[in-house]
Design a protein around this motif. Structure first.
Motif, short mmCIF file in Angstrom:
data_model
loop_
_atom_site.label_atom_id
_atom_site.label_comp_id
_atom_site.label_asym_id
_atom_site.label_seq_id
_atom_site.Cartn_x
_atom_site.Cartn_y
_atom_site.Cartn_z
N GLN A 60 101.03 -9.50 40.93
CA GLN A 60 102.14 -9.45 40.13
C GLN A 60 102.96 -10.61 39.81
O GLN A 60 103.01 -11.86 39.44
N PHE A 61 103.57 -10.31 38.17
CA PHE A 61 104.54 -10.62 37.27
C PHE A 61 106.02 -10.38 37.38
O PHE A 61 106.41 -9.55 36.27
N ASN A 62 106.94 -11.00 38.34
CA ASN A 62 108.53 -10.20 38.26
C ASN A 62 108.35 -9.24 38.62
O ASN A 62 107.65 -8.71 39.65
N GLN A 63 108.56 -8.38 37.73
CA GLN A 63 108.89 -6.98 38.06
C GLN A 63 107.43 -5.85 37.26
O GLN A 63 107.41 -4.80 37.53
N ILE A 64 106.14 -6.43 37.10
CA ILE A 64 105.24 -5.60 36.20
C ILE A 64 104.01 -6.64 37.24
O ILE A 64 103.83 -7.12 37.36
N LYS A 65 103.05 -5.42 37.46
CA LYS A 65 102.28 -5.59 38.02
C LYS A 65 100.27 -5.27 36.99
O LYS A 65 100.94 -4.12 37.07
N LEU A 66 99.50 -6.90 36.80
CA LEU A 66 98.49 -6.43 35.84
C LEU A 66 97.32 -6.68 36.81
O LEU A 66 97.16 -6.93 38.13
N GLY A 67 96.21 -5.86 36.30
CA GLY A 67 94.97 -6.04 37.15
C GLY A 67 93.80 -4.50 36.66
O GLY A 67 93.69 -3.56 35.57
N GLY A 68 93.03 -4.99 37.66
CA GLY A 68 91.59 -3.71 37.71
C GLY A 68 92.26 -2.85 38.66
O GLY A 68 91.97 -3.36 39.79
N TRP A 69 90.60 -2.07 38.81
CA TRP A 69 90.15 -0.85 39.06
C TRP A 69 88.82 -0.63 39.21
O TRP A 69 88.59 -0.46 38.24
N LEU A 70 88.87 -0.21 40.56
CA LEU A 70 87.14 0.59 41.09
C LEU A 70 87.91 1.67 41.39
O LEU A 70 87.85 2.03 42.41
N ALA A 71 86.96 3.00 41.47
CA ALA A 71 86.65 4.38 41.50
C ALA A 71 85.26 5.04 41.98
O ALA A 71 84.81 5.25 40.87
N TYR A 72 85.34 5.60 42.14
CA TYR A 72 84.27 6.99 42.45
C TYR A 72 85.18 8.15 43.10
O TYR A 72 86.21 8.31 44.20
N GLN A 73 84.37 8.91 42.26
CA GLN A 73 85.35 10.09 42.16
C GLN A 73 83.52 11.19 42.11
O GLN A 73 82.74 11.10 41.24
N TYR A 74 84.32 12.66 43.20
CA TYR A 74 83.52 13.53 42.94
C TYR A 74 83.98 14.56 43.19
O TYR A 74 85.32 15.14 43.55
N HIS A 75 83.32 15.29 41.94
CA HIS A 75 84.20 16.77 41.47
C HIS A 75 83.24 17.80 41.51
O HIS A 75 82.48 17.83 41.32
N GLN A 76 83.72 19.33 42.19
CA GLN A 76 82.46 20.03 41.94
C GLN A 76 83.20 21.29 41.10
O GLN A 76 84.25 21.71 41.75
N GLN A 77 82.87 22.01 40.26
CA GLN A 77 83.67 23.11 39.58
C GLN A 77 82.33 24.74 40.21
O GLN A 77 81.49 24.42 40.20
N SER A 78 83.09 26.03 41.07
CA SER A 78 81.87 26.52 41.48
C SER A 78 82.32 28.01 40.90
O SER A 78 83.37 28.36 40.54
N ARG A 79 81.21 28.21 39.69
CA ARG A 79 81.36 29.64 39.23
C ARG A 79 80.77 30.45 39.96
O ARG A 79 80.00 30.63 40.02
N LYS A 80 81.67 32.07 39.78
CA LYS A 80 81.05 32.98 40.62
C LYS A 80 81.59 34.54 39.66
O LYS A 80 82.44 34.29 38.52
N ASN A 81 81.31 35.78 40.27
CA ASN A 81 81.92 36.82 39.61
C ASN A 81 81.48 36.98 38.09
O ASN A 81 82.45 37.04 37.57
N PHE A 82 79.89 36.65 37.29
CA PHE A 82 79.77 36.34 36.06
C PHE A 82 79.73 38.04 35.30
O PHE A 82 80.02 38.88 36.24
N VAL A 83 81.16 38.10 34.08
CA VAL A 83 80.98 40.01 33.87
C VAL A 83 81.24 39.40 32.23
O VAL A 83 82.12 38.12 31.57
#
Length: 201
Positions: A60-83
């Motif tokens: 915290q710096f008065n009204q501003i916050k600065l820092g870092g982050w770590l994240a794990y993301q799981y993303h899945q795309q499923s496709r069917k009924n191909f024409v």
């Protein structure tokens, strides 16, 4: 789709904030995709699910916050009924799963009265693990980036005595552009916009 999220914040020594969040994107319907390929036009149904666990450490710096982050993301795309060129193909379902660990930086700014909060963030992939049910092998090239912006407006009414906010967000992510024996994972770009309500306990 609908996004559900749970956040937990802990104030440390008055100037440090530890924030953990879990988000999930649930598909409410199936979209129709159209592709222009070398051998004609392909259309198919598309369904996307996504979840993410993120941990922030901000100062915290008065009204501003600065820092870092770590994240794990799981993303899945499923496709069917191909024409393809108007002809239904008996291909079945093809699923692509993208798992990514991200490292990034963030800045948050809050108005003096606390009614408006804005966050900007950017990140780079530390680890990528992409599989496709129609391809042998794993794509793991760590080229890419992500950017995000969030805006939170405090509403003038409450729910069971708790603060309510209107939340808007935008995310851009780019990964891919990797060739392995027998397969190409092309450069992928994802954009998402969200609008929702937040109740804070």
């Amino acid at each position: 789709g609908a996004e559900l999220s749970v956040d937990y914040s802990y104030q440390l020594q008055d100037v440090w904030l530890v924030d953990a969040s879990l988000k999930g994107l649930l598909p409410l319907n199936q979209a129709r995709e159209n592709w222009r390929l070398g051998n004609g036009v392909q259309s198919n149904q598309l369904q996307i699910i996504q979840s993410e666990l993120q941990l922030d450490l901000l100062r915290q710096f008065n009204q501003i916050k600065l820092g870092g982050w770590l994240a794990y993301q799981y993303h899945q795309q499923s496709r069917k009924n191909f024409v393809i060129n108007g002809v239904q193909k008996n291909i079945g379902r093809i699923t692509e799963t993208v798992q990514t660990a991200w490292l990034g930086a963030a800045i948050e700014s809050t108005s003096d009265d606390g009614a408006v909060k804005m966050r900007l963030e950017g990140g780079l992939p530390l680890w990528v693990h992409t599989t496709n049910s129609s391809v042998k092998g794993v794509f793991n090239k760590r080229a890419g980036f992500r950017l995000g912006a969030d805006l939170r407006l405090l509403l003038p009414w409450h729910l069971s005595g708790q603060d309510m906010s209107l939340v808007a967000g935008y995310q851009y992510k780019q990964l891919g552009d990797e060739l392995i024996p027998g397969a190409l994972w092309p450069k992928n770009s994802w954009q998402s916009m969200s609008l929702g309500m937040n109740v804070q306990w």
